[in-house]
Design a protein around this motif. Structure first.
Motif, short mmCIF file in Angstrom:
data_model
loop_
_atom_site.label_atom_id
_atom_site.label_comp_id
_atom_site.label_asym_id
_atom_site.label_seq_id
_atom_site.Cartn_x
_atom_site.Cartn_y
_atom_site.Cartn_z
N TYR A 1 6.43 1.78 -10.53
CA TYR A 1 7.40 1.33 -11.53
C TYR A 1 7.05 -0.07 -12.03
O TYR A 1 6.77 -0.97 -11.22
N GLU B 1 11.92 2.87 -21.02
CA GLU B 1 12.53 2.62 -19.71
C GLU B 1 12.23 1.20 -19.22
O GLU B 1 13.04 0.59 -18.53
N GLU B 2 11.06 0.66 -19.60
CA GLU B 2 10.73 -0.71 -19.21
C GLU B 2 11.71 -1.69 -19.85
O GLU B 2 12.12 -2.66 -19.21
N GLU C 1 19.73 -6.14 -18.64
CA GLU C 1 20.87 -5.47 -18.02
C GLU C 1 21.85 -4.99 -19.08
O GLU C 1 21.95 -5.57 -20.17
N ASP D 1 15.02 -1.44 -18.05
CA ASP D 1 14.97 -2.13 -16.75
C ASP D 1 14.98 -3.65 -16.93
O ASP D 1 15.45 -4.38 -16.05
N LYS D 2 14.46 -4.13 -18.05
CA LYS D 2 14.29 -5.57 -18.26
C LYS D 2 15.61 -6.26 -18.61
O LYS D 2 15.90 -7.36 -18.12
#
Length: 572
Positions: free
Chosen positions: A339, A101-102, A108, A105-106
């Motif tokens: 988060y 998930e990191e 796009e 998120d990093k």
């Protein structure tokens, strides 16, 4: 450049064959001016027709051999570059599928699409060019320089001066180009992201009449891409004519010096002609080398972007235990979580609760209280820095993600359907397709009735993300998919918000009446939904504000009583 080594090792034979063809093709090109020199000096000058025919035939044979080598390396270059591109795209996609998930998120999604298409295509073109001209240009250039020096060391002074000037221009061009090409790729990312956001929110744009704002937003990123592309191309536009001018000036000086040396008897006409041909080959090669450097600079930026994806953090791994267990309990013990790369504020603070096998837990609380975060942590999208989460009394950090996710079925807050049939979407999460289970899940989710009314029933095609369905219909299919997975733990993340009270009650009743008793976690905003659960967890700003039954919380939890009063009201 590990990715290049990896794939070149895979296609080593074809690559080396193509490079060999390039080498022999360059030799054929270098021999032609030397043969032409002999035709002029030995044949034409002495009026020896036999010598002209003999050398002319040799020149024709060498030309045909060069053409054969060129055709072979072109075919091999196309095959290798296309396979290289296909393998690279597959590896990038496979890596994205394993993203943590990191990592999600990093980078796009718009940027990921650009990297899988534009950047991989740029790398593929570089590989193709490397096998076709990138080796040939330096070989031809060095060979022409050596042969030109052998023909006339004196005239070679002009040649070396021209090469020195061009080398300086190439270095300056490279320094000016790299940052510009990197900015072009970033601008393409922004353009793709803008278009993607518009397409995802097209109905909302129409509803609010924000077409002019979207057009202005697109115009801004489009203009930015235009300006950065022009800026990068201007470097090439400025330096290419300067290089051509340098070489052309050198050729003019060679002709001038050659005429003087020929007049004094120091050199023959054929050698002057051959020297000029070698000078032209050097010109062509240097222009190619300049393009090679420009391509390399652009490819370097694309390679770094692709490597960033390939080196991104993967999802958590663990022991290879993928079986589905028959019963499950779920426990949070002193969990604190914020988060990564977020605001830094904890989404959960020292959260503890336990739901036993077969129980239903409702999680309720104000917006932003951390309810959905509980679902993401249960699925181990993130690891918790403080505290522990247990499934069936096992710390999930000791379990493989496959094991965890095979034992949890999720109906998310935002229903996500895929292009395909209704049947395909419901059985999507099942280990093995089972029509009976699929139909039973659809009936439990109250989806069977409207599906049967569709033109082709369960074989009806859905558009992207179910655009041809209502919000309630999409939610029911999402619930049916989670039920069809038949996992012992089921998370319903506010997935009934578009359902009316009667339909939602039918879904809850169907869940209670299932033969296999499931552990159910219902994340909801509705007090009426929470009241039906065995236990209720009240969350407020990431903390456990209350835990117990409906009656217990009404008397002991202020936050729960406020929610109850705001939705139902009345005095007890």
């Amino acid at each position: 450049m590990n990715i290049y080594r990896k794939y070149f090792k895979k296609y080593r034979v074809m690559f080396l064959t193509a490079v060999s063809c390039v080498f022999f093709e360059a030799i054929c090109d270098l021999l032609q001016p030397a043969i032409m020199s002999r035709i002029i000096d030995n044949g034409i000058k002495n009026s020896r027709v036999d010598s002209v025919l003999k050398l002319g035939l040799l020149m024709l044979i060498i030309t045909l051999c060069g053409a054969g080598f060129a055709a072979t390396r072109n075919i091999l270059a196309s095959k290798v570059s296309q396979r290289f591109g296909a393998d690279l795209r597959y590896d990038v996609f496979s890596k994205i599928m394993k993203f943590s998930e990191e990592s999600v998120d990093k980078i796009e999604s718009g940027s990921l699409i650009t990297r899988m298409t534009n950047d991989t295509s740029q790398i593929m073109q570089f590989v193709n060019g490397m096998m076709r001209i990138f080796f040939k240009a330096p070989l031809t250039c060095m060979g022409s320089i050596i042969l030109a020096v052998i023909l006339s060391p004196f005239m070679s002074i002009v040649l070396f001066c021209a090469i020195a000037i061009i080398a300086i221009l190439i270095v300056i061009s490279m320094k000016m180009s790299y940052s510009r090409f990197a900015k072009v790729q970033t601008a393409i990312d922004r353009l793709n992201t803008t278009v993607q956001e518009y397409l995802l929110g097209i109905r909302l744009v129409k509803a609010f009449g924000r077409f002019s704002d979207e057009e202005e937003k697109f115009s801004a990123v489009n203009t930015d891409l235009f300006q950065k592309s022009v800026s990068s191309q201007l470097v090439v536009s400025y330096f290419s004519p300067l290089m051509s001018l340098t070489i052309s000036t050198g050729i003019a000086l060679i002709i001038y010096l050659g005429s003087i040396l020929f007049g004094k008897g120091y050199i023959e006409v054929g050698k002057v002609a051959a020297f000029i041909n070698y000078m032209m080959q050097i010109l062509t090669s240097l222009i190619m080398i300049t393009n090679i450097f420009n391509t390399f600079i652009r490819t370097k930026a694309s390679t770094q972007r692709v490597v960033e994806v390939l080196e991104s953090q993967e999802d958590f791994s663990g022991f290879d235990n993928e079986e589905v267990i028959s019963e499950s309990s779920l426990e949070f013990k002193n969990v604190t979580f914020a988060y990564p790369d977020g605001s830094g504020l904890p989404a959960l603070k020292n959260l503890s609760f336990r739901v036993n096998e077969g129980e239903t837990l409702a999680i309720i609380g104000p917006t932003g209280s951390g309810k959905s975060t509980v679902a993401w942590l249960c699925l181990r999208f993130y690891d918790v820095p403080e505290g522990s989460i247990y499934i069936n009394d096992k710390d999930i950090r000791e379990l493989a993600t496959n094991y965890i996710r095979n034992n949890i079925a999720l109906a998310p807050q935002k229903s996500m359907l895929f292009t395909g049939t209704v049947f395909d979407n419901i059985v999507w999460g099942m280990q093995e397709e089972n029509s009976e289970k699929m139909l039973n899940a659809a009936k439990q989710a109250q989806a069977d009735e409207f599906v049967q009314k569709m033109s082709n029933g369960y074989d009806s095609l859905l558009g992207q993300n179910g655009v041809n369905l209502s919000g309630g219909q999409k939610q029911r299919l999402s619930i049916a998919r989670a039920l069809a997975k038949d996992s012992p733990i089921m998370i319903l993340d506010d997935c009934t918000s578009a359902l009316d009270a009667v339909t939602e009650a039918k879904v809850r009743r169907a869940l209670r009446d299932t033969e296999a008793k499931k552990t159910i976690i219902m994340i909801t905003q509705r007090i009426g939904t929470a009241m039906t659960a065995d236990k209720i967890l009240v969350m407020d700003n990431g903390i456990n504000a209350g835990f117990g039954s409906h009656k217990e919380l009404l008397s002991t939890c202020k936050t729960y009583r406020e929610i109850y009063d705001s939705q139902i009201g009345g005095d007890l």
